[in-house]
Write a protein that holds these residues in place. Structure first.
Motif, PDB file in Angstrom:
ATOM      1  N   ARG A 179       0.831  -1.204   0.000  1.00  0.00           N
ATOM      2  CA  ARG A 179       0.000   0.000   0.000  1.00  0.00           C
ATOM      3  C   ARG A 179       0.871   1.262   0.000  1.00  0.00           C
ATOM      4  N   GLY A 180       1.954   1.232   0.751  1.00  0.00           N
ATOM      5  CA  GLY A 180       2.874   2.368   0.780  1.00  0.00           C
ATOM      6  C   GLY A 180       3.526   2.599  -0.564  1.00  0.00           C
ATOM      7  N   TYR A 181       3.832   1.515  -1.264  1.00  0.00           N
ATOM      8  CA  TYR A 181       4.423   1.632  -2.610  1.00  0.00           C
ATOM      9  C   TYR A 181       3.451   2.310  -3.566  1.00  0.00           C
ATOM     10  N   VAL A 182       2.181   1.917  -3.513  1.00  0.00           N
ATOM     11  CA  VAL A 182       1.163   2.546  -4.367  1.00  0.00           C
ATOM     12  C   VAL A 182       1.039   4.026  -4.032  1.00  0.00           C
ATOM     13  N   LYS A 218      17.619  -7.632   0.370  1.00  0.00           N
ATOM     14  CA  LYS A 218      19.006  -7.899  -0.017  1.00  0.00           C
ATOM     15  C   LYS A 218      19.076  -8.367  -1.457  1.00  0.00           C
ATOM     16  N   ARG A 219      18.198  -9.295  -1.850  1.00  0.00           N
ATOM     17  CA  ARG A 219      18.219  -9.807  -3.230  1.00  0.00           C
ATOM     18  C   ARG A 219      17.836  -8.722  -4.221  1.00  0.00           C
ATOM     19  N   ALA A 220      16.940  -7.829  -3.810  1.00  0.00           N
ATOM     20  CA  ALA A 220      16.502  -6.757  -4.712  1.00  0.00           C
ATOM     21  C   ALA A 220      17.460  -5.580  -4.709  1.00  0.00           C
ATOM     22  N   GLU A 221      18.521  -5.670  -3.881  1.00  0.00           N
ATOM     23  CA  GLU A 221      19.504  -4.591  -3.754  1.00  0.00           C
ATOM     24  C   GLU A 221      18.821  -3.271  -3.398  1.00  0.00           C
ATOM     25  N   LEU A 222      17.918  -3.375  -2.419  1.00  0.00           N
ATOM     26  CA  LEU A 222      17.111  -2.242  -1.998  1.00  0.00           C
ATOM     27  C   LEU A 222      17.441  -1.917  -0.541  1.00  0.00           C
ATOM     28  N   PRO A 223      17.799  -0.660  -0.222  1.00  0.00           N
ATOM     29  CA  PRO A 223      18.059  -0.297   1.175  1.00  0.00           C
ATOM     30  C   PRO A 223      16.855  -0.620   2.047  1.00  0.00           C
ATOM     31  N   PHE A 224      17.084  -1.254   3.180  1.00  0.00           N
ATOM     32  CA  PHE A 224      15.966  -1.650   4.015  1.00  0.00           C
ATOM     33  C   PHE A 224      15.217  -0.444   4.554  1.00  0.00           C
ATOM     34  N   SER A 225      15.886   0.709   4.636  1.00  0.00           N
ATOM     35  CA  SER A 225      15.221   1.922   5.091  1.00  0.00           C
ATOM     36  C   SER A 225      14.076   2.315   4.157  1.00  0.00           C
ATOM     37  N   VAL A 226      14.197   1.973   2.881  1.00  0.00           N
ATOM     38  CA  VAL A 226      13.111   2.245   1.932  1.00  0.00           C
ATOM     39  C   VAL A 226      11.896   1.385   2.274  1.00  0.00           C
ATOM     40  N   ILE A 227      12.128   0.118   2.616  1.00  0.00           N
ATOM     41  CA  ILE A 227      11.027  -0.772   2.999  1.00  0.00           C
ATOM     42  C   ILE A 227      10.331  -0.227   4.241  1.00  0.00           C
ATOM     43  N   GLU A 228      11.101   0.229   5.214  1.00  0.00           N
ATOM     44  CA  GLU A 228      10.529   0.794   6.429  1.00  0.00           C
ATOM     45  C   GLU A 228       9.697   2.033   6.127  1.00  0.00           C
ATOM     46  N   SER A 229      10.196   2.847   5.194  1.00  0.00           N
ATOM     47  CA  SER A 229       9.457   4.056   4.821  1.00  0.00           C
ATOM     48  C   SER A 229       8.146   3.723   4.123  1.00  0.00           C
ATOM     49  N   LEU A 230       8.182   2.725   3.232  1.00  0.00           N
ATOM     50  CA  LEU A 230       6.960   2.295   2.560  1.00  0.00           C
ATOM     51  C   LEU A 230       5.963   1.720   3.564  1.00  0.00           C
ATOM     52  N   ALA A 231       6.479   0.972   4.534  1.00  0.00           N
ATOM     53  CA  ALA A 231       5.609   0.409   5.560  1.00  0.00           C
ATOM     54  C   ALA A 231       4.949   1.516   6.369  1.00  0.00           C
ATOM     55  N   MET A 233       4.357   4.590   5.386  1.00  0.00           N
ATOM     56  CA  MET A 233       3.382   5.256   4.543  1.00  0.00           C
ATOM     57  C   MET A 233       2.128   4.402   4.379  1.00  0.00           C
ATOM     58  N   GLY A 234       2.307   3.091   4.256  1.00  0.00           N
ATOM     59  CA  GLY A 234       1.154   2.216   4.124  1.00  0.00           C
ATOM     60  C   GLY A 234       0.281   2.227   5.368  1.00  0.00           C
ATOM     61  N   LEU A 235       0.894   2.239   6.548  1.00  0.00           N
ATOM     62  CA  LEU A 235       0.124   2.314   7.785  1.00  0.00           C
ATOM     63  C   LEU A 235      -0.605   3.644   7.912  1.00  0.00           C
ATOM     64  N   GLN A 236       0.061   4.727   7.522  1.00  0.00           N
ATOM     65  CA  GLN A 236      -0.582   6.039   7.553  1.00  0.00           C
ATOM     66  C   GLN A 236      -1.788   6.075   6.622  1.00  0.00           C
ATOM     67  N   THR A 237      -1.631   5.481   5.450  1.00  0.00           N
ATOM     68  CA  THR A 237      -2.722   5.460   4.481  1.00  0.00           C
ATOM     69  C   THR A 237      -3.894   4.640   4.999  1.00  0.00           C
ATOM     70  N   ALA A 238      -3.586   3.492   5.618  1.00  0.00           N
ATOM     71  CA  ALA A 238      -4.658   2.642   6.145  1.00  0.00           C
ATOM     72  C   ALA A 238      -5.416   3.355   7.256  1.00  0.00           C
ATOM     73  N   ALA A 239      -4.714   4.186   8.029  1.00  0.00           N
ATOM     74  CA  ALA A 239      -5.352   4.860   9.164  1.00  0.00           C
ATOM     75  C   ALA A 239      -6.144   6.091   8.747  1.00  0.00           C
ATOM     76  N   THR A 240      -5.649   6.803   7.757  1.00  0.00           N
ATOM     77  CA  THR A 240      -6.278   8.079   7.383  1.00  0.00           C
ATOM     78  C   THR A 240      -6.970   8.042   6.027  1.00  0.00           C
ATOM     79  N   GLU A 241      -6.616   7.020   5.195  1.00  0.00           N
ATOM     80  CA  GLU A 241      -7.136   6.858   3.830  1.00  0.00           C
ATOM     81  C   GLU A 241      -6.651   7.946   2.883  1.00  0.00           C
TER      82      GLU A 241
END
Length: 264
Positions: A179-182, A218-231, A233-241
């Motif tokens: 959801r955060g990615y979207v 790690k396999r996607a060569e993606l900083p884990f901080s980006v995943i945390e940020s998307l998470a 944002m996804g929680l914020q979106t779920a709470a506020t829409e």
């Protein structure tokens, strides 16, 4: 039309064919009595595929049914029990149930059931004993639509969904990250053209196939901080829409904003 009709008939026959061996979860087989149907001239199998071995077998009526195992029971390694019917015997001092008689073409009714029961005691790798009960019936149906026995299998539990723990203690699921990615695309924090998007998509695909978040990043060569940020944002979106653009997000600075001429 003839070919279609033939295909339909074959499909119906295929759908009516029973599995070679039915499978039953071990907890269900322990809690309930499992039915085994024997056909004269055929064998039925009870197989323990859950790592247990057969320690003891007791058949209530041995006049018309016999059994064998893949290995001697006293070896402690037998795991397959095979049952079949025989010509009725007369054993003095043993109570017998009604005979199924000799099986001849003219004797075939639509279905005849001859019930008895079977007890099988097993043990697992920890030497813990378990007792299984089976209802054994003999059917004289000409064309029985039944399997050739049952296999006792381990209970398959649904995989536990991984949760990402954020710094504030909130828990985010893969759905929240998606959801955060979207929302990152909708909020124009990045575009489909950005190389990081392909990495996020690879991460989501790996995580969807039960790869851990850390390993998928790690396999996607993606900083884990980006995943945390998307998470987050996804929680914020779920709470506020609705994501408030004025509200700061960890995603800002990690994924560059798009230029006004970019499209997505």
């Amino acid at each position: 039309m003839g070919a279609i009709a033939s295909f339909a008939i074959m499909s119906n026959r295929a759908l009516s064919v029973p599995p070679a061996i039915e499978t039953v979860n071990a907890p269900k087989a322990l809690a309930e009595t499992t039915e085994i149907v024997l056909i004269p001239g055929r064998q039925s199998v009870i197989e323990f595929r859950n790592g247990e071995t057969i320690q003891f077998i007791s058949l209530a009526d041995v006049h018309q049914i016999v059994f064998s195992t893949d290995l001697p029971v006293d070896t402690g390694r037998a795991s397959i029990l095979v049952l079949k019917t025989i010509e009725p015997l007369r054993l003095k001092g043993v109570v017998e149930t009604p005979s199924i008689r000799s099986v001849r073409e003219e004797d075939y009714p639509y279905e005849t059931i001859y019930p008895t029961n079977l007890v099988v005691v097993t043990s697992d790798q920890n030497n813990e004993k378990r007792t299984y009960t089976f209802d054994v019936a003999v059917s004289l149906t000409k064309t029985p639509q039944i399997s050739n026995g049952v296999a006792i299998v381990p209970e398959v539990l649904p995989p536990t969904e991984e949760l990402l723990i954020l710094t504030d203690g909130r828990q985010a699921s893969l759905q929240d990250i998606r959801r955060g990615y979207v929302e990152a695309l909708k909020g124009k924090y990045t575009t489909y053209k950005d190389p990081v998007v392909e990495k996020i998509k690879k991460f989501l695909d790996l995580a969807r196939h039960d790869v851990t978040f850390l390993e998928a990043a790690k396999r996607a060569e993606l900083p884990f901080s980006v995943i945390e940020s998307l998470a987050e944002m996804g929680l914020q979106t779920a709470a506020t829409e609705v994501i408030d653009d004025k509200q700061p997000s960890l995603l800002r600075g990690l994924i560059p904003p798009i230029r006004s001429r970019d499209k997505f």
